[in-house]
Design a protein around this motif. Sequence first.
Motif, short mmCIF file in Angstrom:
data_model
loop_
_atom_site.label_atom_id
_atom_site.label_comp_id
_atom_site.label_asym_id
_atom_site.label_seq_id
_atom_site.Cartn_x
_atom_site.Cartn_y
_atom_site.Cartn_z
N ARG A 1 0.83 -1.21 0.00
CA ARG A 1 0.00 0.00 0.00
C ARG A 1 0.87 1.25 0.00
O ARG A 1 1.55 1.53 1.00
CB ARG A 1 -0.93 -0.01 1.21
N PRO A 2 0.83 2.04 -1.08
CA PRO A 2 1.64 3.25 -1.12
C PRO A 2 0.97 4.44 -0.44
O PRO A 2 -0.24 4.65 -0.59
CB PRO A 2 1.78 3.52 -2.62
N VAL A 3 1.74 5.16 0.32
CA VAL A 3 1.29 6.41 0.93
C VAL A 3 2.21 7.51 0.40
O VAL A 3 3.43 7.44 0.55
CB VAL A 3 1.36 6.36 2.47
N ILE A 4 1.62 8.50 -0.25
CA ILE A 4 2.40 9.61 -0.78
C ILE A 4 2.17 10.83 0.08
O ILE A 4 1.02 11.25 0.29
CB ILE A 4 2.02 9.91 -2.24
N LEU A 5 3.26 11.35 0.61
CA LEU A 5 3.17 12.54 1.44
C LEU A 5 3.58 13.75 0.63
O LEU A 5 4.66 13.80 0.05
CB LEU A 5 4.09 12.40 2.66
N ILE A 6 2.69 14.72 0.55
CA ILE A 6 3.02 15.99 -0.08
C ILE A 6 3.20 17.00 1.04
O ILE A 6 2.31 17.21 1.86
CB ILE A 6 1.93 16.42 -1.08
N GLY A 7 4.37 17.59 1.10
CA GLY A 7 4.80 18.35 2.27
C GLY A 7 4.31 19.77 2.34
O GLY A 7 5.09 20.72 2.18
N GLY A 8 3.02 19.93 2.64
CA GLY A 8 2.49 21.28 2.80
C GLY A 8 3.13 22.02 3.96
O GLY A 8 3.21 23.25 3.95
N ALA A 9 3.62 21.27 4.97
CA ALA A 9 4.31 21.88 6.11
C ALA A 9 5.81 22.00 5.85
O ALA A 9 6.39 23.08 5.95
CB ALA A 9 4.06 21.07 7.37
N THR A 10 6.44 20.87 5.49
CA THR A 10 7.89 20.90 5.25
C THR A 10 8.24 21.81 4.06
O THR A 10 9.32 22.38 4.00
CB THR A 10 8.43 19.48 5.01
N GLY A 11 7.29 21.96 3.13
CA GLY A 11 7.52 22.86 2.00
C GLY A 11 7.61 24.32 2.40
O GLY A 11 8.20 25.14 1.69
N THR A 12 7.03 24.66 3.55
CA THR A 12 7.14 26.05 4.04
C THR A 12 8.50 26.31 4.68
O THR A 12 8.90 27.46 4.87
CB THR A 12 6.05 26.35 5.08
N ILE A 13 9.21 25.22 5.02
CA ILE A 13 10.51 25.32 5.70
C ILE A 13 11.66 25.26 4.70
O ILE A 13 12.55 26.11 4.69
CB ILE A 13 10.66 24.16 6.73
N GLY B 1 -9.18 -0.03 -5.14
CA GLY B 1 -8.75 -1.36 -4.74
C GLY B 1 -8.13 -1.38 -3.35
O GLY B 1 -7.98 -0.35 -2.70
N ASP B 2 -7.73 -2.59 -2.93
CA ASP B 2 -7.20 -2.76 -1.58
C ASP B 2 -5.87 -2.04 -1.36
O ASP B 2 -5.56 -1.62 -0.25
CB ASP B 2 -7.02 -4.26 -1.28
N ASN B 3 -5.07 -1.95 -2.42
CA ASN B 3 -3.75 -1.30 -2.26
C ASN B 3 -3.71 0.06 -2.95
O ASN B 3 -2.68 0.48 -3.48
CB ASN B 3 -2.63 -2.20 -2.77
N GLN B 4 -4.86 0.74 -2.93
CA GLN B 4 -4.94 2.04 -3.59
C GLN B 4 -4.01 3.06 -2.91
O GLN B 4 -3.64 2.92 -1.75
CB GLN B 4 -6.38 2.56 -3.57
N ILE B 5 -3.69 4.07 -3.65
CA ILE B 5 -2.84 5.15 -3.15
C ILE B 5 -3.53 5.89 -2.01
O ILE B 5 -4.75 6.05 -2.00
CB ILE B 5 -2.53 6.13 -4.31
N ARG B 6 -2.75 6.30 -1.04
CA ARG B 6 -3.25 7.17 0.03
C ARG B 6 -2.42 8.44 -0.04
O ARG B 6 -1.20 8.42 0.12
CB ARG B 6 -3.06 6.47 1.38
N LEU B 7 -3.07 9.56 -0.28
CA LEU B 7 -2.38 10.85 -0.35
C LEU B 7 -2.57 11.60 0.95
O LEU B 7 -3.70 11.74 1.43
CB LEU B 7 -2.95 11.69 -1.50
#
Length: 419
Positions: A64-76, A113-119
Amino acid sequence: MNIIDELAWREAINQQTDEEGLRELTNQKSISVYCGVDPTGDSMHIGHLIPFMVLKRFQLAGHRPVILIGGATGTIGDPSGRQSERSLQTLEQIQANVDALTAQMKKLFVTEGDNQIRLVNNYDWTHKINVIEFLRDYGKNFSINSMLAKDVVASRLESGISFTEFSYQILQSLDYLHLYKHEDVQLQVGGSDQWGNITSGLELIRKKEGHESKAFGLTIPLMLKSDGTKFGKTAGGAIWLDPNKTTPFEFYQFWANTDDRDVVKYLKYFTFLSKEQIEELAEKVQTEPHKREAQKTLAEEMTRFVHGEEMLEQAKRITAALFTGDIKSLTADEIEQGFKEMPTFEATKEAKNIVDWLVDLGIEPSKRQAREDINNGAISMNGEKLSDLALEVTPDLAIGGRFIIIRKGKKNYSLVKIL
């Protein structure tokens, strides 16, 4: 083949925190795996894509992939790979970039599906933490001595690093802890420059959740071309995933022009072809390099993955038309893509004799030369040789009413825009 063994065959592993432990875990069950990107711009380029191809492989293997988009770390601003401070963006610009990257990710990954992306967006949990909580609950777990020893910080001590960028590794560690607790994430994947940040996250998890916690880190090698230069850069700049920044035709051509010395490595890294298919193409690089079958396959696979089947077919049509000279088979939009980097001229809709038209635009230096080239069959318009010195150039000759393509000799193309 276990996913870790497959990554090893593809030469996509640089460092691992516990190779045997991760192999055993991935044999036992499906795990959640995360990789992050900061919204420093409104599009990823192909260099950003490298760790996410690993994430995609985990997804195809049932994880299961989890993609983190850094709305917080992007400010740093991540100090990794930089010798100077990043310029801070406004919160509005960061949010616009988050939205754009989210849309790109949804195109690349399975969303059902069961292993869908989680953003996820780390701003969602980070902005709730006040400064006292940050220092007491998280800062207390980090030793300044070990933070200073991390390569990314140590390399900046002479030129200087702000407390803001110095604290980046704490924020990224906090991300891994949050995802471990709330999304059951047990593996973080990143570029080789992220090793220090990843191991800091693992240390924080063990301090907070116990030393028996099963969490792992994996980095991918730094991608360099065979000539030693950085992968993904061209004379025109980065190769973007956004079709408005890098057209699908330009994207296709980038991969099609891959050096023989690099093409097998890229097939392993970027495509989902089997070991047998890649080994067969590798053999053809050695025995039939002039056919460039490996490069064509790479270009097709990558363009299909990023832009879809329709844009791939369009890129191939433009490529074929440029090779054969069959310009009239292209639409105006395809002309705009294929001739983007060629000399461009602008003409009015006023009817004009072909000789005068060529000279007035500057395509020909003189009327005498224009007549001579037309008489010798050296000038083509939209793929057809000119022979009539009395031809009147009118807007109805333009493809889509917008463009006329002039070819002088075999390879000298000019794009004429009709205003």
